[in-house]
Design a protein around this motif. Structure first.
Motif, mmCIF file in Angstrom:
data_model
loop_
_atom_site.group_PDB
_atom_site.id
_atom_site.type_symbol
_atom_site.label_atom_id
_atom_site.label_comp_id
_atom_site.label_asym_id
_atom_site.label_seq_id
_atom_site.Cartn_x
_atom_site.Cartn_y
_atom_site.Cartn_z
ATOM 1 N N VAL A 149 0.793 -1.233 0.000
ATOM 2 C CA VAL A 149 0.000 0.000 0.000
ATOM 3 C C VAL A 149 0.826 1.285 0.000
ATOM 4 C CG1 VAL A 149 -1.911 -1.167 1.157
ATOM 5 C CG2 VAL A 149 -0.217 0.081 2.526
ATOM 6 N N GLY A 150 2.158 1.196 -0.103
ATOM 7 C CA GLY A 150 2.937 2.426 -0.089
ATOM 8 C C GLY A 150 2.627 3.247 1.148
ATOM 9 N N ASP A 151 2.289 4.527 0.933
ATOM 10 C CA ASP A 151 2.027 5.420 2.063
ATOM 11 C C ASP A 151 0.543 5.779 2.199
ATOM 12 O OD1 ASP A 151 4.696 5.359 2.588
ATOM 13 O OD2 ASP A 151 5.101 7.444 2.071
ATOM 14 N N VAL A 152 -0.337 4.894 1.761
ATOM 15 C CA VAL A 152 -1.774 5.139 1.930
ATOM 16 C C VAL A 152 -2.209 4.829 3.359
ATOM 17 C CG1 VAL A 152 -4.092 4.411 1.227
ATOM 18 C CG2 VAL A 152 -2.328 4.767 -0.502
ATOM 19 N N LEU A 153 -1.809 3.665 3.871
ATOM 20 C CA LEU A 153 -2.304 3.168 5.154
ATOM 21 C C LEU A 153 -1.143 2.584 5.944
ATOM 22 C CD1 LEU A 153 -4.913 2.489 6.862
ATOM 23 C CD2 LEU A 153 -4.919 0.277 5.696
ATOM 24 N N PHE A 154 -1.120 2.901 7.239
ATOM 25 C CA PHE A 154 -0.115 2.371 8.153
ATOM 26 C C PHE A 154 -0.822 1.744 9.353
ATOM 27 C CE2 PHE A 154 1.770 6.229 6.247
ATOM 28 C CZ PHE A 154 2.829 5.648 5.561
ATOM 29 N N LYS A 155 -0.060 1.005 10.151
ATOM 30 C CA LYS A 155 -0.631 0.473 11.381
ATOM 31 C C LYS A 155 -0.982 1.633 12.299
ATOM 32 C CE LYS A 155 -0.048 -3.014 14.951
ATOM 33 N NZ LYS A 155 0.818 -4.100 15.483
ATOM 34 N N GLY A 156 -2.263 1.853 12.509
ATOM 35 C CA GLY A 156 -2.736 2.911 13.383
ATOM 36 C C GLY A 156 -2.664 4.299 12.801
ATOM 37 N N SER A 157 -2.405 4.423 11.503
ATOM 38 C CA SER A 157 -2.277 5.750 10.929
ATOM 39 C C SER A 157 -2.597 5.703 9.435
ATOM 40 C CB SER A 157 -0.856 6.286 11.152
ATOM 41 O OG SER A 157 -0.769 7.653 10.772
ATOM 42 N N VAL A 158 -2.518 6.862 8.805
ATOM 43 C CA VAL A 158 -2.731 6.983 7.363
ATOM 44 C C VAL A 158 -1.653 7.909 6.796
ATOM 45 C CG1 VAL A 158 -5.223 6.605 7.514
ATOM 46 C CG2 VAL A 158 -4.321 8.945 7.600
ATOM 47 N N GLY A 159 -1.574 8.000 5.478
ATOM 48 C CA GLY A 159 -0.552 8.808 4.847
ATOM 49 C C GLY A 159 -0.756 10.297 5.068
ATOM 50 N N ARG A 160 0.351 11.028 5.000
ATOM 51 C CA ARG A 160 0.296 12.487 5.108
ATOM 52 C C ARG A 160 -0.416 13.071 3.893
ATOM 53 N NH1 ARG A 160 6.219 14.790 6.549
ATOM 54 N NH2 ARG A 160 5.066 16.729 6.157
ATOM 55 N N THR A 161 -1.064 14.203 4.114
ATOM 56 C CA THR A 161 -1.747 14.879 3.000
ATOM 57 C C THR A 161 -1.371 16.351 2.916
ATOM 58 O OG1 THR A 161 -3.688 15.276 4.416
ATOM 59 C CG2 THR A 161 -3.721 13.299 3.032
ATOM 60 N N ASP A 162 -0.256 16.720 3.566
ATOM 61 C CA ASP A 162 0.144 18.134 3.590
ATOM 62 C C ASP A 162 1.179 18.473 2.516
ATOM 63 O OD1 ASP A 162 1.957 16.513 4.961
ATOM 64 O OD2 ASP A 162 2.612 18.121 6.289
ATOM 65 N N PHE A 163 1.489 17.518 1.623
ATOM 66 C CA PHE A 163 2.353 17.808 0.493
ATOM 67 C C PHE A 163 1.509 18.340 -0.666
ATOM 68 C CE2 PHE A 163 5.041 14.311 2.424
ATOM 69 C CZ PHE A 163 6.045 15.171 2.875
ATOM 70 N N PRO A 164 2.141 18.932 -1.696
ATOM 71 C CA PRO A 164 1.378 19.441 -2.844
ATOM 72 C C PRO A 164 0.437 18.384 -3.434
ATOM 73 C CG PRO A 164 3.616 20.228 -2.975
ATOM 74 C CD PRO A 164 3.580 19.271 -1.813
ATOM 75 N N LYS A 165 -0.807 18.799 -3.649
ATOM 76 C CA LYS A 165 -1.876 17.984 -4.228
ATOM 77 C C LYS A 165 -2.299 16.821 -3.336
ATOM 78 C CE LYS A 165 -0.913 19.279 -9.026
ATOM 79 N NZ LYS A 165 -0.802 18.829 -10.423
ATOM 80 N N GLY A 166 -1.921 16.858 -2.046
ATOM 81 C CA GLY A 166 -2.485 15.908 -1.101
ATOM 82 C C GLY A 166 -3.907 16.311 -0.756
ATOM 83 N N ASP A 167 -4.726 15.328 -0.361
ATOM 84 C CA ASP A 167 -6.140 15.606 -0.088
ATOM 85 C C ASP A 167 -6.619 14.611 0.963
ATOM 86 O OD1 ASP A 167 -9.038 15.497 -0.240
ATOM 87 O OD2 ASP A 167 -8.910 16.576 -2.140
ATOM 88 N N ALA A 168 -6.854 15.088 2.178
ATOM 89 C CA ALA A 168 -7.206 14.201 3.289
ATOM 90 C C ALA A 168 -8.535 13.487 3.057
ATOM 91 C CB ALA A 168 -7.257 14.996 4.590
ATOM 92 N N ALA A 169 -9.540 14.203 2.569
ATOM 93 C CA ALA A 169 -10.841 13.577 2.324
ATOM 94 C C ALA A 169 -10.733 12.513 1.240
ATOM 95 C CB ALA A 169 -11.862 14.644 1.923
ATOM 96 N N GLN A 170 -9.961 12.813 0.215
ATOM 97 C CA GLN A 170 -9.772 11.852 -0.868
ATOM 98 C C GLN A 170 -9.037 10.609 -0.377
ATOM 99 O OE1 GLN A 170 -7.081 12.962 -4.138
ATOM 100 N NE2 GLN A 170 -8.752 12.535 -5.553
ATOM 101 N N LEU A 171 -8.042 10.805 0.499
ATOM 102 C CA LEU A 171 -7.302 9.667 1.040
ATOM 103 C C LEU A 171 -8.224 8.750 1.836
ATOM 104 C CD1 LEU A 171 -4.558 8.259 1.584
ATOM 105 C CD2 LEU A 171 -4.391 9.661 3.650
ATOM 106 N N LYS A 172 -9.046 9.314 2.694
ATOM 107 C CA LYS A 172 -9.964 8.496 3.484
ATOM 108 C C LYS A 172 -10.943 7.743 2.593
ATOM 109 C CE LYS A 172 -11.469 10.056 7.475
ATOM 110 N NZ LYS A 172 -12.033 10.928 8.546
ATOM 111 N N GLN A 173 -11.398 8.406 1.523
ATOM 112 C CA GLN A 173 -12.308 7.738 0.593
ATOM 113 C C GLN A 173 -11.605 6.596 -0.128
ATOM 114 O OE1 GLN A 173 -15.638 9.023 0.500
ATOM 115 N NE2 GLN A 173 -15.897 6.923 -0.237
ATOM 116 N N SER A 174 -10.346 6.805 -0.508
ATOM 117 C CA SER A 174 -9.579 5.741 -1.160
ATOM 118 C C SER A 174 -9.440 4.529 -0.250
ATOM 119 C CB SER A 174 -8.182 6.247 -1.539
ATOM 120 O OG SER A 174 -8.222 7.210 -2.561
ATOM 121 N N ILE A 175 -9.110 4.776 1.017
ATOM 122 C CA ILE A 175 -8.962 3.673 1.972
ATOM 123 C C ILE A 175 -10.287 2.939 2.140
ATOM 124 C CG2 ILE A 175 -8.492 3.105 4.384
ATOM 125 C CD1 ILE A 175 -6.518 5.525 4.361
#
Length: 213
Positions: A149-175
């Motif tokens: 899963v690369g940096d999408v999902l971690f044990k007890g956490s999720v990937g950062r979304t504060d880099f350019p074109k990151g999107d927290a809502a989109q990440l949660k929807q992807s997961i």
């Protein structure tokens, strides 16, 4: 599917070597750096890779790609084209993360949601999971019930979304749509840290339950 882990770079990124147990066909997933360390481990295992697979284009996941591609004369495949701007900005990323300078490159092939990548008798299912980066993909091997899963999902956490074109809502929807629809027993190989499982993260991950984020 056999999975060997090679921690690389100061970010302790999990470069993975995946192997088809029936044919010994091999792929390198996310070689973030320290090409000589990856080559030495492959030599120790007696494996010769046929391709490099990328989940996304952050430097700590792609830094050794060109060197390994040239060393083994193999193609770089993935991620999704949404990450092209990150690959083109590798010199800028090198400065941002304090790495030696890395030249920009593009893969031999971009990947799309629903694609399959064959590694021997393994058929990896490609799932596009934007949010951490817009072109992030994951690789699911259904027979062994494992997903990289690369940096999408971690044990007890999720990937950062504060880099350019990151999107927290989109990440949660992807997961939710692309990972939490997998069987609970699926082993999750994350880009950093220890393995987890889909069921464990569905039950306990605070970022997905609404407790955080």
């Amino acid at each position: 599917m056999q999975v060997f882990t090679i921690p690389v770079t100061p970010f302790i990124q999990n470069c993975r070597v995946i192997v088809c147990p029936e044919t010994q066909a091999t792929a390198i997933v996310d070689p973030g750096g320290e090409a000589e360390k990856v080559i030495a481990q492959l030599d120790t295992l007696g494996l010769v890779p046929s391709m490099i697979l990328l989940t996304h284009a952050h430097l700590d996941h792609v830094g050794a790609s060109t060197e390994l591609s040239e060393h083994f004369n193999i193609e770089i495949i993935g991620p999704h084209q949404g990450d092209q701007f990150w690959l083109e900005a590798l010199p800028m990323q090198s400065q941002m993360f304090g790495f030696p300078n890395h030249a920009a490159f593009l893969p031999s092939k971009w990947l799309n949601d629903g694609d399959k990548v064959k590694v021997g008798n393994l058929a990896l299912e490609v799932r596009h999971c934007p949010g951490h980066t817009p072109g992030h993909v994951v690789f699911y091997e259904p027979n062994s019930k494992q997903v990289l899963v690369g940096d999408v999902l971690f044990k007890g956490s999720v990937g950062r979304t504060d880099f350019p074109k990151g999107d927290a809502a989109q990440l949660k929807q992807s997961i939710q749509d692309k990972l939490f629809t997998l069987p609970d027993e699926v082993v999750v190989h994350s880009g950093h840290g220890e393995n987890t499982s889909i069921g464990f993260e569905k039950a306990t991950n605070p970022f997905m339950s609404g407790r955080f984020g």
